[in-house]
Design a protein around this motif. Sequence first.
Motif, mmCIF file in Angstrom:
data_model
loop_
_atom_site.group_PDB
_atom_site.id
_atom_site.type_symbol
_atom_site.label_atom_id
_atom_site.label_comp_id
_atom_site.label_asym_id
_atom_site.label_seq_id
_atom_site.Cartn_x
_atom_site.Cartn_y
_atom_site.Cartn_z
ATOM 1 N N HIS A 4 32.125 22.455 -31.764
ATOM 2 C CA HIS A 4 31.007 21.947 -32.547
ATOM 3 C C HIS A 4 29.712 22.376 -31.873
ATOM 4 C CE1 HIS A 4 33.302 18.580 -34.809
ATOM 5 N NE2 HIS A 4 32.859 19.461 -35.680
ATOM 6 N N ASN A 35 34.649 15.543 -31.278
ATOM 7 C CA ASN A 35 34.645 14.290 -32.044
ATOM 8 C C ASN A 35 33.223 13.840 -32.363
ATOM 9 O OD1 ASN A 35 33.801 13.596 -29.503
ATOM 10 N ND2 ASN A 35 35.216 11.874 -29.232
ATOM 11 N N SER A 36 32.305 14.800 -32.510
ATOM 12 C CA SER A 36 30.887 14.470 -32.686
ATOM 13 C C SER A 36 30.531 14.000 -34.091
ATOM 14 C CB SER A 36 30.024 15.690 -32.336
ATOM 15 O OG SER A 36 30.193 16.050 -30.995
ATOM 16 N N ASP A 38 30.923 14.341 -38.578
ATOM 17 C CA ASP A 38 31.045 15.313 -39.654
ATOM 18 C C ASP A 38 30.069 16.479 -39.457
ATOM 19 O OD1 ASP A 38 32.943 13.719 -40.830
ATOM 20 O OD2 ASP A 38 31.508 12.699 -42.130
#
Length: 259
Positions: A4, A35-36, A38
């Motif tokens: 990400h 896991n940041s 959407d």
Amino acid sequence: MKMHLQIGEHIAFVTYETSFIKAFFERNYIVLPLNSGDSEISLNIKASYGDPFTNYNVEIKKGTNKLYYRRADYLIETTRDYKQATIHVHDEPALKHALMNFYSAFILHNNWGLLMHSSCVVEEGKAHIFTGRSGAGKSTAAQLSAPRVLLSDEATLVKITPECITVFNSPFRSELEVTGKEISTQLKSIQLLRQAVFNSRKQLKKSDAVLNLMDKVFYWVHGPEETKKIMTLLISLVDKVPVYELHFQKDDTFWELIS
């Protein structure tokens, strides 16, 4: 492999297969935990495409559901909303320019702001943009501004809203190391550079400012609606931020006219 990335206010989910792509992102971008949350953009980066760089000409084609941006050293296949794209690149410089092309189109499509050919320096909590024609001294002004925080040395991310004009750390970098990687700062002024033997600064009329900034925006037009969007955003920009013609000598004394 996947990661990400944060660009301005946007999160991009990126998949890739080649180690030089991973190294490029880690060196130039803000890499977030997977896991940041959407992501607004999904990118698939593929290497071993095309030929080395020859020129900046970009060919644009429209498909039924996609747009295609092609240069000798890269190809972008994107959905028309710029939320999903596959980018084929020849090497690292091609990757940088392809991402500039794509992100510029993305923020323009969403009326978020503009990617401007400029350097940007922070002084006392406010950002100041330095732009001009090729060779005008954008990088020179940035170098002479040290140790002030540098947000960009080639392409500045400018968010334009009715309330405020904000500049973000730019991952689209040239030669200088950009500091303040997580900073976003209100824009206070724009300088159109002219190298000179003495320092002077004159504020431009808003109409003249828009005309002078039009060719400082990174964009690849494939229809009149984009030109209209750029003009609308530039009018909003110069309505809130003064634009000056800055004649400067090659030392940091020009800051006396800005601060």
